[in-house]
Enzyme design. Structure first.
Site, PDB file in Angstrom:
ATOM      1  N   THR A 191      64.254  26.838  26.469  1.00 33.54           N
ATOM      2  CA  THR A 191      63.461  27.652  27.376  1.00 33.54           C
ATOM      3  C   THR A 191      62.119  26.968  27.812  1.00 33.54           C
ATOM      4  O   THR A 191      61.398  27.597  28.655  1.00 33.54           O
ATOM      5  CB  THR A 191      63.201  28.789  26.735  1.00 33.54           C
ATOM      6  OG1 THR A 191      62.325  28.720  25.530  1.00 33.54           O
ATOM      7  CG2 THR A 191      64.551  29.749  26.254  1.00 33.54           C
ATOM      8  N   LYS A 192      61.893  25.651  27.411  1.00 33.54           N
ATOM      9  CA  LYS A 192      60.709  25.149  27.692  1.00 33.54           C
ATOM     10  C   LYS A 192      60.988  24.056  28.981  1.00 33.54           C
ATOM     11  O   LYS A 192      61.987  23.758  29.281  1.00 33.54           O
ATOM     12  CB  LYS A 192      60.213  24.377  26.663  1.00 33.54           C
ATOM     13  CG  LYS A 192      59.934  25.186  25.441  1.00 33.54           C
ATOM     14  CD  LYS A 192      58.855  26.344  25.913  1.00 33.54           C
ATOM     15  CE  LYS A 192      58.507  27.313  24.659  1.00 33.54           C
ATOM     16  NZ  LYS A 192      59.423  28.213  24.288  1.00 33.54           N
ATOM     17  N   THR A 193      59.956  23.609  29.673  1.00 33.22           N
ATOM     18  CA  THR A 193      59.975  22.804  30.787  1.00 33.22           C
ATOM     19  C   THR A 193      60.677  21.554  30.446  1.00 33.22           C
ATOM     20  O   THR A 193      61.278  20.683  31.310  1.00 33.22           O
ATOM     21  CB  THR A 193      58.578  22.508  31.329  1.00 33.22           C
ATOM     22  OG1 THR A 193      57.685  22.156  30.427  1.00 33.22           O
ATOM     23  CG2 THR A 193      58.167  24.092  31.999  1.00 33.22           C
TER      24      THR A 193
END
Length: 375
Positions: A191-193
């Site tokens: 879910t992170k960049t």
């Protein structure tokens, strides 16, 4: 509650990791190396390239299975023995407190500031510092915290400070310097960049801290033998390192896409009576989430948006202190957390969110304002 009939749903998050084609060269390396875990060649390369991306000195970090494990490990390594508490903000994701408990400490919840959603050393001015084993500072949804101020506070008090920068890859590579008293952990979750699918990046400019954290995550392996300290198994596999390396290759493009979609969302929502976090009028760092605050309770707004096919999330609920498993832990005055958290809502946001989807989100919020005014 399900979305109303006739609306296609806009997901609150739509992660996009490297494609199969992006991964093939790295998977072929794994096949050739026949090295699958235990700090293999791709693990070492990924750690090295992460350090280089942030202009850190060589060997300033290690990789772990996930960020929660990284926080747990560094709390065990750096926490002051014989002291019961780790101070941390109540306004955070539950993983922050879970790491504290797993490390054998008790969370002590403190309040945050209204504009930054973070806290400064001033929040600890009335705390008995001799009870603090450590302090955890959360970079809210990847935004900045006063690093130099916390480094100086740690130097003055002797209490270790851990920066939980779970969503803060962009913040860390741009702002983190070789502060001698800080340890920083970044999540590499899907879910992170910047993602390795799952994983964590633990940064410290003290080689002893890194050595001991590495041992803590590898069954206490030190000086060529296991069990030299108590330890666990927090290692990142070669396959996760492969995903991370492929993600890092396209980071500049990923960052541009997130920034462009963020600006488009801000532009679309500008006519509505709401505030956006991070504040687009101030320097900010890209994140994979987009938050608004309105006069409407977040649960009301979420319900109205769901009727229109717009999925949302209160990513941090109304604070960790309200969760059943953590409600009994001590806390200071949490008046600001209690004031702001019921009105904060995460909107749909992704790198490939279309202009049409953004317009639908805007229109759904405008309709929710009308419904709220009529009730």
């Amino acid at each position: 509650m399900s979305a109303a009939v006739g609306y296609s749903q806009i997901p609150v998050m739509r992660p996009q990791l490297p494609t199969t084609a992006d991964l093939v060269p790295f998977l072929q390396e794994i096949d050739q190396n026949r090295y699958y875990s235990n700090h293999g060649p791709l693990y070492r390369r990924f750690a090295r390239e992460l350090d280089q991306s942030a202009n850190f000195p060589v060997s300033s970090s290690i990789l772990v299975g996930n960020a929660t494990q990284g926080l747990t490990s560094v709390l065990r390594v750096r926490g002051l023995a014989g002291r019961p508490y780790c101070a941390l903000p109540a306004w955070s994701f539950v993983a922050s407190a879970a790491a504290v408990v797993e490390a054998g400490m008790q969370p002590y919840f403190v309040d945050v500031e209204e504009d930054t959603w973070a806290y400064s050393p001033l929040a600890l001015r009335d705390m008995p510092l001799d009870k603090l084993a450590a302090v955890m500072v959360v970079a809210p949804f990847g935004q900045s915290v006063p690093l130099q101020e916390w480094d100086e506070w740690s130097s003055l008090t002797g209490i270790p400070v851990i920066i939980d920068a779970a969503a803060g890859f962009d913040f860390v590579v741009q702002e983190l310097e070789a502060y001698p008293n800080l340890t920083t952990v970044v999540s590499l979750h899907a879910t992170k960049t910047l993602s390795s699918g799952e994983g964590g990046w633990l940064i410290d400019f003290n080689k002893d801290v890194l050595r001991n954290a590495l041992a803590d995550g590898n069954f206490g392996y030190l000086d060529g033998a296991i069990g030299q300290t108590f330890g666990h198994n927090y290692k990142m596999s070669e396959y996760h390192a492969a995903v991370g390396l492929a993600s890092l290759q396209s980071w500049d493009m990923t960052r541009r896409r997130f920034a462009e979609r963020f600006n488009k969302m801000v532009e679309a929502l500008e006519p509505l009576p709401l505030s956006v976090f991070p504040n687009p009028s101030k320097p900010f760092f890209i994140s994979s989430t987009f938050h608004i605050t309105t006069e409407m309770p977040a649960d009301f707004l979420a319900s109205e948006l769901l009727k229109r096919g717009v999925l949302t999330r209160q990513w941090w609920g109304e604070g960790i202190h309200r969760l059943k498993a953590y409600a009994h832990f001590p806390r200071g005055d949490l008046s600001m957390t209690n004031k702001i958290s019921p009105y904060i809502l995460g909107l749909p946001f992704s790198v490939d969110m279309t202009d049409g989807e953004i317009e639908r989100v805007r229109d759904a919020i405008a309709e929710a304002f009308y419904v709220h005014a009529m009730t």
